[in-house]
Design an enzyme around this catalytic site. Structure first.
Site, PDB file in Angstrom:
ATOM      1  N   SER A   1       0.822  -1.213   0.000  1.00 28.58           N
ATOM      2  CA  SER A   1       0.000   0.000   0.000  1.00 28.58           C
ATOM      3  C   SER A   1       0.855   1.261   0.000  1.00 28.58           C
ATOM      4  O   SER A   1       0.343   2.374   0.029  1.00 28.58           O
ATOM      5  CB  SER A   1      -0.939  -0.005   1.214  1.00 28.58           C
ATOM      6  OG  SER A   1      -0.197  -0.213   2.404  1.00 28.58           O
TER       7      SER A   1
ATOM      8  N   ASN B   1      -2.058  -2.850  13.237  1.00 25.96           N
ATOM      9  CA  ASN B   1      -3.520  -2.681  13.160  1.00 25.96           C
ATOM     10  C   ASN B   1      -4.011  -1.455  13.924  1.00 25.96           C
ATOM     11  O   ASN B   1      -4.827  -0.679  13.414  1.00 25.96           O
ATOM     12  CB  ASN B   1      -4.235  -3.935  13.676  1.00 25.96           C
ATOM     13  CG  ASN B   1      -3.909  -5.148  12.811  1.00 25.96           C
ATOM     14  OD1 ASN B   1      -3.309  -5.000  11.753  1.00 25.96           O
ATOM     15  ND2 ASN B   1      -4.302  -6.322  13.263  1.00 25.96           N
TER      16      ASN B   1
ATOM     17  N   THR C   1     -40.671  25.989  -9.993  1.00 25.43           N
ATOM     18  CA  THR C   1     -40.955  24.615  -9.585  1.00 25.43           C
ATOM     19  C   THR C   1     -41.196  23.870 -10.889  1.00 25.43           C
ATOM     20  O   THR C   1     -41.703  24.464 -11.850  1.00 25.43           O
ATOM     21  CB  THR C   1     -42.196  24.496  -8.673  1.00 25.43           C
ATOM     22  OG1 THR C   1     -43.341  24.914  -9.428  1.00 25.43           O
ATOM     23  CG2 THR C   1     -42.095  25.356  -7.420  1.00 25.43           C
ATOM     24  N   HIS C   2     -40.785  22.635 -10.966  1.00 27.49           N
ATOM     25  CA  HIS C   2     -40.842  21.863 -12.220  1.00 27.49           C
ATOM     26  C   HIS C   2     -40.069  22.559 -13.336  1.00 27.49           C
ATOM     27  O   HIS C   2     -40.369  22.353 -14.513  1.00 27.49           O
ATOM     28  CB  HIS C   2     -42.282  21.624 -12.682  1.00 27.49           C
ATOM     29  CG  HIS C   2     -43.191  21.127 -11.600  1.00 27.49           C
ATOM     30  ND1 HIS C   2     -43.401  19.791 -11.366  1.00 27.49           N
ATOM     31  CD2 HIS C   2     -43.903  21.805 -10.665  1.00 27.49           C
ATOM     32  CE1 HIS C   2     -44.238  19.659 -10.346  1.00 27.49           C
ATOM     33  NE2 HIS C   2     -44.546  20.868  -9.894  1.00 27.49           N
TER      34      HIS C   2
ATOM     35  N   SER D   1     -14.125  26.269 -27.151  1.00 21.27           N
ATOM     36  CA  SER D   1     -14.249  25.100 -28.030  1.00 21.27           C
ATOM     37  C   SER D   1     -13.138  25.153 -29.072  1.00 21.27           C
ATOM     38  O   SER D   1     -12.721  26.233 -29.497  1.00 21.27           O
ATOM     39  CB  SER D   1     -15.624  25.134 -28.708  1.00 21.27           C
ATOM     40  OG  SER D   1     -15.576  24.440 -29.934  1.00 21.27           O
TER      41      SER D   1
ATOM     42  N   LYS E   1     -17.915  29.830 -28.520  1.00 15.21           N
ATOM     43  CA  LYS E   1     -18.309  29.108 -27.301  1.00 15.21           C
ATOM     44  C   LYS E   1     -17.566  29.545 -26.041  1.00 15.21           C
ATOM     45  O   LYS E   1     -16.378  29.845 -26.068  1.00 15.21           O
ATOM     46  CB  LYS E   1     -18.069  27.591 -27.508  1.00 15.21           C
ATOM     47  CG  LYS E   1     -19.038  26.906 -28.441  1.00 15.21           C
ATOM     48  CD  LYS E   1     -20.491  26.967 -28.005  1.00 15.21           C
ATOM     49  CE  LYS E   1     -20.786  26.023 -26.868  1.00 15.21           C
ATOM     50  NZ  LYS E   1     -20.711  24.615 -27.262  1.00 15.21           N
TER      51      LYS E   1
ATOM     52  N   ASN F   1     -17.811  27.699 -22.436  1.00 10.86           N
ATOM     53  CA  ASN F   1     -18.487  26.578 -21.774  1.00 10.86           C
ATOM     54  C   ASN F   1     -18.265  26.578 -20.261  1.00 10.86           C
ATOM     55  O   ASN F   1     -17.154  26.831 -19.801  1.00 10.86           O
ATOM     56  CB  ASN F   1     -17.993  25.257 -22.359  1.00 10.86           C
ATOM     57  CG  ASN F   1     -18.324  25.118 -23.831  1.00 10.86           C
ATOM     58  OD1 ASN F   1     -19.362  25.597 -24.283  1.00 10.86           O
ATOM     59  ND2 ASN F   1     -17.440  24.493 -24.579  1.00 10.86           N
TER      60      ASN F   1
ATOM     61  N   GLU G   1     -19.744  21.917 -14.813  1.00 17.69           N
ATOM     62  CA  GLU G   1     -20.041  20.573 -15.333  1.00 17.69           C
ATOM     63  C   GLU G   1     -19.162  19.511 -14.662  1.00 17.69           C
ATOM     64  O   GLU G   1     -19.617  18.410 -14.353  1.00 17.69           O
ATOM     65  CB  GLU G   1     -19.821  20.542 -16.841  1.00 17.69           C
ATOM     66  CG  GLU G   1     -20.869  21.342 -17.609  1.00 17.69           C
ATOM     67  CD  GLU G   1     -20.458  21.531 -19.057  1.00 17.69           C
ATOM     68  OE1 GLU G   1     -20.630  20.605 -19.847  1.00 17.69           O
ATOM     69  OE2 GLU G   1     -19.946  22.613 -19.382  1.00 17.69           O
TER      70      GLU G   1
ATOM     71  N   TYR H   1      -9.348  -6.901  12.540  1.00 17.42           N
ATOM     72  CA  TYR H   1      -8.730  -6.396  11.311  1.00 17.42           C
ATOM     73  C   TYR H   1      -8.673  -7.486  10.247  1.00 17.42           C
ATOM     74  O   TYR H   1      -8.374  -8.638  10.510  1.00 17.42           O
ATOM     75  CB  TYR H   1      -7.305  -5.884  11.592  1.00 17.42           C
ATOM     76  CG  TYR H   1      -6.615  -5.389  10.333  1.00 17.42           C
ATOM     77  CD1 TYR H   1      -6.810  -4.099   9.869  1.00 17.42           C
ATOM     78  CD2 TYR H   1      -5.795  -6.243   9.578  1.00 17.42           C
ATOM     79  CE1 TYR H   1      -6.210  -3.647   8.705  1.00 17.42           C
ATOM     80  CE2 TYR H   1      -5.195  -5.795   8.413  1.00 17.42           C
ATOM     81  CZ  TYR H   1      -5.408  -4.498   7.984  1.00 17.42           C
ATOM     82  OH  TYR H   1      -4.822  -4.064   6.816  1.00 17.42           O
TER      83      TYR H   1
ATOM     84  N   GLN I   1      -7.533  -2.340   4.001  1.00 15.81           N
ATOM     85  CA  GLN I   1      -6.551  -1.513   3.299  1.00 15.81           C
ATOM     86  C   GLN I   1      -7.225  -0.759   2.140  1.00 15.81           C
ATOM     87  O   GLN I   1      -6.742   0.287   1.715  1.00 15.81           O
ATOM     88  CB  GLN I   1      -5.421  -2.399   2.775  1.00 15.81           C
ATOM     89  CG  GLN I   1      -4.332  -1.667   2.035  1.00 15.81           C
ATOM     90  CD  GLN I   1      -3.087  -2.512   1.883  1.00 15.81           C
ATOM     91  OE1 GLN I   1      -2.352  -2.736   2.843  1.00 15.81           O
ATOM     92  NE2 GLN I   1      -2.853  -3.019   0.679  1.00 15.81           N
TER      93      GLN I   1
ATOM     94  N   LYS J   1      -8.388   3.249   1.832  1.00 12.65           N
ATOM     95  CA  LYS J   1      -7.542   4.442   1.666  1.00 12.65           C
ATOM     96  C   LYS J   1      -7.725   5.205   0.370  1.00 12.65           C
ATOM     97  O   LYS J   1      -8.029   6.405   0.371  1.00 12.65           O
ATOM     98  CB  LYS J   1      -6.080   4.057   1.845  1.00 12.65           C
ATOM     99  CG  LYS J   1      -5.842   3.559   3.239  1.00 12.65           C
ATOM    100  CD  LYS J   1      -4.446   3.355   3.622  1.00 12.65           C
ATOM    101  CE  LYS J   1      -4.451   2.848   5.049  1.00 12.65           C
ATOM    102  NZ  LYS J   1      -5.348   1.656   5.256  1.00 12.65           N
TER     103      LYS J   1
HETATM  104  N1  ARG Z   1      -1.344  -1.364   4.934  1.00 10.58           N
HETATM  105  C1  ARG Z   1      -2.195  -1.875   5.932  1.00 10.58           C
HETATM  106  C2  ARG Z   1      -3.570  -1.210   5.840  1.00 10.58           C
HETATM  107  O1  ARG Z   1      -3.658  -0.237   5.213  1.00 10.58           O
HETATM  108  C3  ARG Z   1      -1.589  -1.658   7.286  1.00 10.58           C
HETATM  109  C4  ARG Z   1      -2.052  -2.594   8.323  1.00 10.58           C
HETATM  110  C5  ARG Z   1      -1.386  -3.906   8.150  1.00 10.58           C
HETATM  111  N2  ARG Z   1      -1.798  -4.855   9.130  1.00 10.58           N
HETATM  112  C6  ARG Z   1      -1.700  -6.139   8.924  1.00 10.58           C
HETATM  113  N3  ARG Z   1      -2.149  -6.920   9.850  1.00 10.58           N
HETATM  114  N4  ARG Z   1      -1.181  -6.640   7.837  1.00 10.58           N
HETATM  115  O2  ARG Z   1      -4.528  -1.682   6.367  1.00 10.58           O
END
Ligand code: ARG
Length: 438
Positions: free
Chosen positions: A22, A109, A153-154, A275, A281, A283, A288, A315, A320, A323
């Site tokens: 990660s 964890n 409205t509408h 454009s 144009k 825009n 948007e 956990y 993971q 994130k």
């Molecule tokens: N990269 C892990 C996460 O984002 C960190 C925690 C890792 N814990 C484990 N028991 N492997 O969750």
């Protein structure tokens, strides 16, 4: 470079290693990871898990890593599993074996649970600031543009309102959004550090010390909940989704209002694009894109809901996956709020066109009925009489206020000269929106 090679006879499959990593995205947590570790070391010294000297060496090592990352001397790159491994391995390289004591009485964890919470807390506070600033700009533009416009409205012209009143509706939405985030901040205000892997630790740690040092109200009550709670991310992403929904509705209005069909506003060059083929144009891409990016913020919320729904305590590596979506939502929302503030702050109101649209839309028809009611005509009858008047006006291409009193008297005998003042648009605003909102 791993933290856990001991019980393995062979190395990891290469693809598996990539799959598991990660570091590519959680490196943004470096500051929070180090902050958390500094609090942990401080507590370790307080409870006697480290000597003062060991604590000092680790603290200085961590501070050095932070300074070097911030100055660019230490790059957030390399073959590391995650940000926690990066910091710990670098620490051991710098200060030697004493660095290996940092992880006593802690698991990745509770570490990652803490890092994410610290990050979410900071970003949520930033978001409160962005929303407050957007609200301020909306209020300023609203106050400067108390001009009449059609309310819909509408998407059909309905009754007269002011541009100020229309914009202030969004002010109120963003005001609630701000409260929602503050409320989420209050709920997430508990520290997961010290929950260990899932069952705390036999070491004599003091979770109150770390909770206090990190600015939390208290430590979390339950270890298993502490390491596997991601509610606060879901709650913030729900709040973010509501904000995006509000931004998207406002964007839709900006797109409509700036169209040649409405021409109620002109958007500044700063927030529009051209454009490649049609030279005329201009825009409203900013608006948007906000409307479009709403989908991705909703998507991130639902991705995490789905990730979390089937995982048993405590956990699991699924987590993971919390994130990237959260980081993406934070970045997207920050940009969208600021772009919206820029668009609102620079738009020009076409008062003339708004007035014209009010005049052409029978926007005082309801007030004509109110007038009749004041003269003792039952509302249902009044409604029907004004309906007839509208048909007459359409046939003669006139607004109601342009009819002579004689013409009005054909529809009801109770009309008198005071009808004209009663259905004057500015008077309607004075008596309705202005009076009833004080
Ligand atoms: N990269 C892990 C996460 O984002 C960190 C925690 C890792 N814990 C484990 N028991 N492997 O969750």
């Amino acid at each position: 470079m791993k933290l856990w090679g001991g019980r393995f006879r062979k190395g990891e499959n290469k693809l598996m290693e990539e799959f598991n990593k990660s570091f590519g995205f959680d490196c943004v947590l470096y500051k929070k990871d180090i902050e958390g570790s500094l609090a942990h070391v401080y507590m370790q010294v307080q409870v006697g898990l480290l000597t003062e000297e060991e604590g000092k060496q680790i603290t200085e090592g961590l501070q050095g890593i932070l300074a070097d990352i911030e100055s660019g001397k230490l790059a957030l790159s390399g073959d590391y599993e995650d940000i926690h491994s990066f910091v710990e391995i670098n620490l051991i390289e710098r200060i030697g074996d004493v660095g290996k004591k940092l992880h006593t009485a802690r698991s990745r964890n509770d570490q990652v649970a803490l890092d994410m919470r610290l990050y979410a807390r900071e970003k949520a506070n930033d978001m409160v600031g962005h929303i407050a600033s957007l609200k301020e700009t909306i209020k300023e533009v609203a106050d400067n543009n108390s001009v009449i416009m059609p309310g819909y409205t509408h998407l059909q012209r309905a009754q007269v309102v002011t541009f100020k009143h229309h914009l202030m509706a969004y002010y109120n939405m963003f005001d609630r959004d701000e409260k929602r985030i503050k409320n989420a901040l209050e709920i997430l205000d508990e520290s997961p550090l010290g929950c260990g892997a899932l069952a705390g630790t036999t070491h004599n740690i003091d979770r109150n010390i770390t909770a206090q040092k990190l600015g939390f109200k208290k430590p979390m009550d339950n270890f298993m909940d502490g390491v596997s709670d991601r509610d606060y991310l879901l709650e913030l992403m729900s709040d973010f989704s509501i904000i995006m929904m509000h931004l998207s509705r406002l964007s839709e209005e900006l797109v409509l209002w700036s169209s040649q069909e409405f021409k109620f506003i002109e958007m500044d060059d700063l927030f529009t694009t051209g454009s490649s083929i049609m030279p005329q144009k201009k825009n409203p891409d900013g608006a948007e894109l906000i409307r479009g990016k709403t989908g991705r913020v909703y998507g991130n919320l639902f991705a995490l809901f789905t990730v979390m729904k089937g995982i048993p305590l405590a956990y699991n590596k699924d987590m993971q996956e919390d994130k990237e979506g959260f980081f993406d939502s934070v970045k997207t929302l920050e940009m969208c709020i600021q772009i919206m503030e820029g668009m609102i702050g620079t738009l020009k109101v076409r008062e003339d066109n708004m007035k014209k649209a009010v005049k052409g839309g029978f926007l005082n028809a309801t007030e004509v009925a109110d007038y009749l009611v004041n003269k003792n005509v039952p509302f249902r009858d009044a409604h029907s009489i004004v309906g007839q008047i509208v048909i007459y006006c359409e046939d003669h291409n006139k607004a109601i206020e342009e009819l002579e009193l004689d013409e009005l008297l054909k529809f009801s005998q109770v009309f008198e000269r005071d009808i004209y003042d009663f259905i004057d648009y500015n008077n309607i605003i004075e008596k309705g929106i202005k009076k009833n909102l004080k």
